[in-house]
Design a protein around this motif. Sequence first.
Motif, PDB file in Angstrom:
ATOM      1  N   SER A 178      49.497  47.284  -9.585  1.00 42.46           N
ATOM      2  CA  SER A 178      49.787  48.419  -8.334  1.00 42.46           C
ATOM      3  C   SER A 178      49.822  47.656  -7.133  1.00 42.46           C
ATOM      4  O   SER A 178      50.066  47.963  -6.000  1.00 42.46           O
ATOM      5  N   GLU A 179      49.051  46.536  -7.168  1.00 42.10           N
ATOM      6  CA  GLU A 179      48.530  45.770  -5.785  1.00 42.10           C
ATOM      7  C   GLU A 179      48.912  44.336  -5.928  1.00 42.10           C
ATOM      8  O   GLU A 179      48.870  43.635  -4.752  1.00 42.10           O
ATOM      9  N   ASN A 180      49.592  43.548  -6.797  1.00 42.61           N
ATOM     10  CA  ASN A 180      50.130  42.291  -6.982  1.00 42.61           C
ATOM     11  C   ASN A 180      51.484  42.212  -7.698  1.00 42.61           C
ATOM     12  O   ASN A 180      51.817  43.037  -8.387  1.00 42.61           O
ATOM     13  N   LYS A 181      51.997  40.998  -7.084  1.00 36.91           N
ATOM     14  CA  LYS A 181      53.408  40.873  -7.721  1.00 36.91           C
ATOM     15  C   LYS A 181      53.418  40.158  -8.928  1.00 36.91           C
ATOM     16  O   LYS A 181      52.748  39.000  -9.208  1.00 36.91           O
ATOM     17  N   VAL A 182      53.873  40.659  -9.955  1.00 39.39           N
ATOM     18  CA  VAL A 182      54.230  40.094 -11.248  1.00 39.39           C
ATOM     19  C   VAL A 182      55.371  40.286 -11.942  1.00 39.39           C
ATOM     20  O   VAL A 182      56.035  41.161 -11.749  1.00 39.39           O
ATOM     21  N   ASP A 183      55.915  39.236 -12.672  1.00 36.06           N
ATOM     22  CA  ASP A 183      57.272  38.947 -13.160  1.00 36.06           C
ATOM     23  C   ASP A 183      57.323  39.512 -14.579  1.00 36.06           C
ATOM     24  O   ASP A 183      58.448  40.077 -15.075  1.00 36.06           O
ATOM     25  N   LEU A 184      56.375  39.150 -15.352  1.00 33.72           N
ATOM     26  CA  LEU A 184      56.049  38.920 -16.618  1.00 33.72           C
ATOM     27  C   LEU A 184      55.134  39.714 -17.207  1.00 33.72           C
ATOM     28  O   LEU A 184      54.046  38.887 -16.883  1.00 33.72           O
TER      29      LEU A 184
ATOM     30  N   MET B 208      58.133  29.574  -9.970  1.00 33.31           N
ATOM     31  CA  MET B 208      57.332  30.027 -11.098  1.00 33.31           C
ATOM     32  C   MET B 208      57.385  31.517 -11.310  1.00 33.31           C
ATOM     33  O   MET B 208      57.555  32.383 -10.586  1.00 33.31           O
ATOM     34  N   ILE B 209      56.940  31.627 -12.586  1.00 32.64           N
ATOM     35  CA  ILE B 209      57.003  33.047 -13.157  1.00 32.64           C
ATOM     36  C   ILE B 209      55.874  33.639 -13.208  1.00 32.64           C
ATOM     37  O   ILE B 209      54.811  32.948 -13.794  1.00 32.64           O
ATOM     38  N   ASN B 210      55.398  34.377 -12.342  1.00 27.79           N
ATOM     39  CA  ASN B 210      53.844  35.192 -12.364  1.00 27.79           C
ATOM     40  C   ASN B 210      53.727  35.976 -13.740  1.00 27.79           C
ATOM     41  O   ASN B 210      54.726  37.058 -13.882  1.00 27.79           O
ATOM     42  N   CYS B 211      52.961  35.631 -14.633  1.00 32.38           N
ATOM     43  CA  CYS B 211      52.701  36.590 -15.682  1.00 32.38           C
ATOM     44  C   CYS B 211      51.266  37.188 -15.953  1.00 32.38           C
ATOM     45  O   CYS B 211      50.333  36.785 -15.056  1.00 32.38           O
TER      46      CYS B 211
ATOM     47  N   SER C 181      53.037  25.494 -20.161  1.00 29.63           N
ATOM     48  CA  SER C 181      54.571  25.778 -19.717  1.00 29.63           C
ATOM     49  C   SER C 181      54.686  25.561 -18.274  1.00 29.63           C
ATOM     50  O   SER C 181      53.898  25.990 -17.288  1.00 29.63           O
ATOM     51  N   ALA C 182      55.588  24.747 -17.890  1.00 30.00           N
ATOM     52  CA  ALA C 182      55.803  24.287 -16.407  1.00 30.00           C
ATOM     53  C   ALA C 182      56.290  25.475 -15.603  1.00 30.00           C
ATOM     54  O   ALA C 182      56.185  25.544 -14.377  1.00 30.00           O
ATOM     55  N   ASP C 183      56.699  26.767 -16.155  1.00 36.84           N
ATOM     56  CA  ASP C 183      57.595  27.645 -15.586  1.00 36.84           C
ATOM     57  C   ASP C 183      56.440  29.014 -15.263  1.00 36.84           C
ATOM     58  O   ASP C 183      56.856  29.793 -14.669  1.00 36.84           O
ATOM     59  N   LEU C 184      55.176  29.025 -15.953  1.00 39.21           N
ATOM     60  CA  LEU C 184      54.228  30.024 -15.691  1.00 39.21           C
ATOM     61  C   LEU C 184      53.065  29.689 -15.116  1.00 39.21           C
ATOM     62  O   LEU C 184      52.453  28.818 -15.135  1.00 39.21           O
ATOM     63  N   THR C 185      52.631  30.755 -14.361  1.00 42.31           N
ATOM     64  CA  THR C 185      51.490  31.053 -13.724  1.00 42.31           C
ATOM     65  C   THR C 185      50.870  32.230 -14.088  1.00 42.31           C
ATOM     66  O   THR C 185      51.472  33.157 -13.969  1.00 42.31           O
ATOM     67  N   VAL C 186      49.425  32.277 -14.561  1.00 44.42           N
ATOM     68  CA  VAL C 186      49.177  33.217 -15.053  1.00 44.42           C
ATOM     69  C   VAL C 186      48.371  33.898 -13.903  1.00 44.42           C
ATOM     70  O   VAL C 186      47.329  33.604 -13.467  1.00 44.42           O
ATOM     71  N   ALA C 187      48.714  35.479 -13.824  1.00 47.05           N
ATOM     72  CA  ALA C 187      48.170  36.095 -12.299  1.00 47.05           C
ATOM     73  C   ALA C 187      46.877  36.876 -12.956  1.00 47.05           C
ATOM     74  O   ALA C 187      45.945  37.050 -12.006  1.00 47.05           O
ATOM     75  N   GLY C 188      46.742  36.909 -14.278  1.00 51.34           N
ATOM     76  CA  GLY C 188      45.432  37.526 -14.711  1.00 51.34           C
ATOM     77  C   GLY C 188      45.509  37.718 -16.341  1.00 51.34           C
ATOM     78  O   GLY C 188      46.559  37.811 -16.963  1.00 51.34           O
ATOM     79  N   THR C 189      44.354  38.050 -16.809  1.00 54.56           N
ATOM     80  CA  THR C 189      44.091  38.436 -18.386  1.00 54.56           C
ATOM     81  C   THR C 189      43.590  39.562 -18.367  1.00 54.56           C
ATOM     82  O   THR C 189      42.299  39.434 -17.817  1.00 54.56           O
ATOM     83  N   PHE C 190      43.734  40.595 -19.164  1.00 52.00           N
ATOM     84  CA  PHE C 190      43.204  41.796 -19.003  1.00 52.00           C
ATOM     85  C   PHE C 190      42.976  42.354 -20.675  1.00 52.00           C
ATOM     86  O   PHE C 190      44.013  42.225 -21.387  1.00 52.00           O
TER      87      PHE C 190
END
Length: 230
Positions: free
Chosen positions: A44-50, A1-4, A24-33
């Motif tokens: 700075s505190e979390n792993k994000v790919d995209l 999964m791609i963390n976005c 999308s089966a490939d994405l996980t939303v880590a947050g919306t800002f």
Amino acid sequence: MINCLIIDDEPLAGQLLAAYAERSADLTVAGTFSNPIEALHFLSENKVDLLFLDIQMPELTGLQLMKITRDKYQIVLTTAYEEYALKSYDFQVTDYLLKPISLDRFLLAVEKVKKNMSSAAGAPPPAEERTYIFVKSGHKTVRIDYDSILRLESMSNYVVIHTAQEKIMTLENLSTLIEALPGDRFVRTHRSHAVALDKIDFIERNRAVIAGEHIPISDGYKDGFWEVVG
């Protein structure tokens, strides 16, 4: 999964991208800002790919945020202003989405991200490359096989995709469609025309002939055309 992470100061735009990401089966939303400074603290505190990153924002623009993060993430820029496209080429961005963003165009951007991440990880390319494109036509999103496309023609505010069976109209612009199609199979011949190379019957002077139709090859595109044709 791609963390976005979605960073856009317009709440509705952020919500739309989050809704697309859920499909999308490939994405996980880590947050919306909506605040880019808060997004930086999160990064700075979390792993994000995209990052889906708006360009024009208060306090910190998307371009400034990219300078700070220094190529740590895959970047898909989102903006309502086409003039920012040229500036984006100064950075290693994966894709550039012009608002309003359609679902099919969003999913094409995700495909580019997946390919970039696979290449960066040293993974082999997928066994089967995509052989079709999705375009929005009216109230439908239509799948069109590459092999069925004869040519594309820009007319006023829409593009006509000519196939052997039918003509499909879409509000996508010609530049966006050509970017999404494989460059070794489709080439621009004119500001209003593009053709499928394997559908050209013959080339006569400054025209490519496909199924009896004469497609102009303008001076501005002839060098790129002949470079691909060989």
